[in-house]
Design an enzyme around this catalytic site. Structure first.
Site, PDB file in Angstrom:
ATOM      1  N   GLY A   1       0.776  -1.238   0.000  1.00 56.54           N
ATOM      2  CA  GLY A   1       0.000   0.000   0.000  1.00 56.54           C
ATOM      3  C   GLY A   1       0.803   1.280   0.000  1.00 56.54           C
TER       4      GLY A   1
ATOM      5  N   ASN B   1       1.395   3.044  -2.641  1.00 55.18           N
ATOM      6  CA  ASN B   1       0.630   3.967  -3.496  1.00 55.18           C
ATOM      7  C   ASN B   1      -0.582   4.516  -2.753  1.00 55.18           C
ATOM      8  OD1 ASN B   1       1.701   4.292  -6.361  1.00 55.18           O
ATOM      9  ND2 ASN B   1       1.939   2.082  -5.994  1.00 55.18           N
TER      10      ASN B   1
ATOM     11  N   ILE C   1      -6.852 -10.377 -11.531  1.00 56.49           N
ATOM     12  CA  ILE C   1      -7.416 -10.033 -12.835  1.00 56.49           C
ATOM     13  C   ILE C   1      -8.931  -9.935 -12.693  1.00 56.49           C
ATOM     14  CG2 ILE C   1      -7.746 -10.840 -15.197  1.00 56.49           C
ATOM     15  CD1 ILE C   1      -4.961 -12.146 -14.979  1.00 56.49           C
ATOM     16  N   LEU C   2      -9.507  -8.889 -13.284  1.00 49.22           N
ATOM     17  CA  LEU C   2     -10.933  -8.608 -13.135  1.00 49.22           C
ATOM     18  C   LEU C   2     -11.716  -9.054 -14.363  1.00 49.22           C
ATOM     19  CD1 LEU C   2     -10.251  -5.102 -11.613  1.00 49.22           C
ATOM     20  CD2 LEU C   2     -11.234  -7.059 -10.368  1.00 49.22           C
TER      21      LEU C   2
ATOM     22  N   HIS D   1       0.449   0.635 -13.396  1.00 51.89           N
ATOM     23  CA  HIS D   1       1.171  -0.557 -13.840  1.00 51.89           C
ATOM     24  C   HIS D   1       2.644  -0.221 -14.025  1.00 51.89           C
ATOM     25  CE1 HIS D   1       1.893  -4.398 -15.700  1.00 51.89           C
ATOM     26  NE2 HIS D   1       2.568  -3.764 -16.629  1.00 51.89           N
TER      27      HIS D   1
ATOM     28  N   GLU E   1      -9.412  -5.481 -21.286  1.00 55.02           N
ATOM     29  CA  GLU E   1      -8.111  -5.945 -21.769  1.00 55.02           C
ATOM     30  C   GLU E   1      -7.045  -5.651 -20.720  1.00 55.02           C
ATOM     31  OE1 GLU E   1      -4.930  -4.984 -25.277  1.00 55.02           O
ATOM     32  OE2 GLU E   1      -6.873  -3.976 -25.317  1.00 55.02           O
TER      33      GLU E   1
ATOM     34  N   GLN F   1       9.042   3.124  -8.304  1.00 50.33           N
ATOM     35  CA  GLN F   1       8.010   3.392  -7.290  1.00 50.33           C
ATOM     36  C   GLN F   1       8.041   4.835  -6.805  1.00 50.33           C
ATOM     37  OE1 GLN F   1       8.343   0.010  -4.625  1.00 50.33           O
ATOM     38  NE2 GLN F   1       7.271  -1.279  -6.114  1.00 50.33           N
TER      39      GLN F   1
ATOM     40  N   GLN G   1       8.458   7.305  -8.639  1.00 50.96           N
ATOM     41  CA  GLN G   1       7.642   8.004  -9.641  1.00 50.96           C
ATOM     42  C   GLN G   1       6.158   7.670  -9.488  1.00 50.96           C
ATOM     43  OE1 GLN G   1       8.793  10.392 -11.640  1.00 50.96           O
ATOM     44  NE2 GLN G   1      10.661  10.064 -10.444  1.00 50.96           N
TER      45      GLN G   1
END
Ligand code: NHR
Ligand code: GAR
Length: 220
Positions: A17, A19, A97-98, A114, A148, A176, A178
């Protein structure tokens, strides 16, 4: 969004966490006028949940292992997220993945960060893959989430050098640093109404963004 009501942001995490912490710090310092409405982790016991608790943000766990399929997990996740009435969903190191049903439900109001210069290195282990390929630069991309994987329109990208002595860890640290700058920036743009996804493309202040998004270049 208009400035009369704060943009309600739900953050999804799976791990440390950092971010999330960058968003909390920006919000608390007044740079990011949003309401961090809830933090949801698919993994119990992660540090990001403690960060939410420390900041006084409602937080919860929805463990994917308790669901028999991705579809069932995603349905339950939609219910939980929507109970917080978000304007924006932010994936911050979220590692599941969603399904298309999920991404369709939040289309144009969900962002991901990402760790690569998309469209390069979609998926996992991006730092090692960039080193193994002999690349001289690498970076991170914030993008709108579509069905996608890592394929939605880019919003902002930060580019850093790869040095010969880099390992995946030293490179990840540079990337990270950045991440923690560009994610609050992208969320701020969305919250102010300056950033939109339209017809599968990112628009900032009514202008089409380039394919890589707004580029912040620290390489060279
Ligand atoms: N889902 C969709 N449909 N579209 C995207 O752009 C998504 C997404 C879900 C997550 C984040 C993503 C990244 O930034 C993300 C973007 C996890 C995996 C993965 O393979 C891939 C990409 C991303 C996140 N996950 C494994 C899975 O089976 C599990 C890995 C683990 O638990 O450690 O879901 O890179
Ligand atoms: C970040 O580097 C993010 O870019 C990456 O995981 C890290 C999460 O860190 N995301 C992915 O790899 C998504 N597949 P954090 O939990 O400390 O924010």
């Amino acid at each position: 969004m208009t400035s009369t009501k704060l943009c309600r942001v739900v953050v999804l995490i799976s791990g440390g966490g950092t971010n999330l912490q960058a968003l909390i710090d920006a919000q608390q310092s007044g740079e990011l006028p949003v309401q961090l409405t809830a933090v949801i982790s698919n993994r119990p016991g992660v540090k990001g949940l403690q960060r939410a608790a420390d900041a006084g943000i409602p937080h919860g766990i929805l463990d994917h292992k308790a669901y028999e399929s991705r579809e069932h997990f995603d349905e339950a996740l939609i219910q939980l997220i929507d109970s917080h009435k978000p304007d924006l969903v932010v994936l911050a190191g979220f590692m599941r993945i969603l399904t298309p049903a999920f991404t369709g439900h939040y289309l144009g109001r969900m962002l991901n960060i990402h760790p690569s210069l998309l469209p390069k290195y979609q998926g996992l282990h991006t730092h090692q893959r960039a080193i193994d390929a002999g690349d001289s630069c690498h970076g991170v991309t914030v993008h709108f989430v579509t069905a996608e994987l890592d394929g939605g329109p880019a919003v902002v990208q930060a580019k850093v050098n790869i040095f010969p002595e880099d390992t995946a860890d030293t490179l990840a640290q540079r990337v990270q640093a950045q991440e923690h700058i560009i994610y609050p920036l992208a969320v701020k743009w969305f919250a102010s109404g300056d950033l939109l996804m339209e017809n599968g493309l990112s628009l900032l202040n009514g202008e089409l963004l380039p394919h890589c998004g707004h580029l912040i270049d620290h390489s060279g």
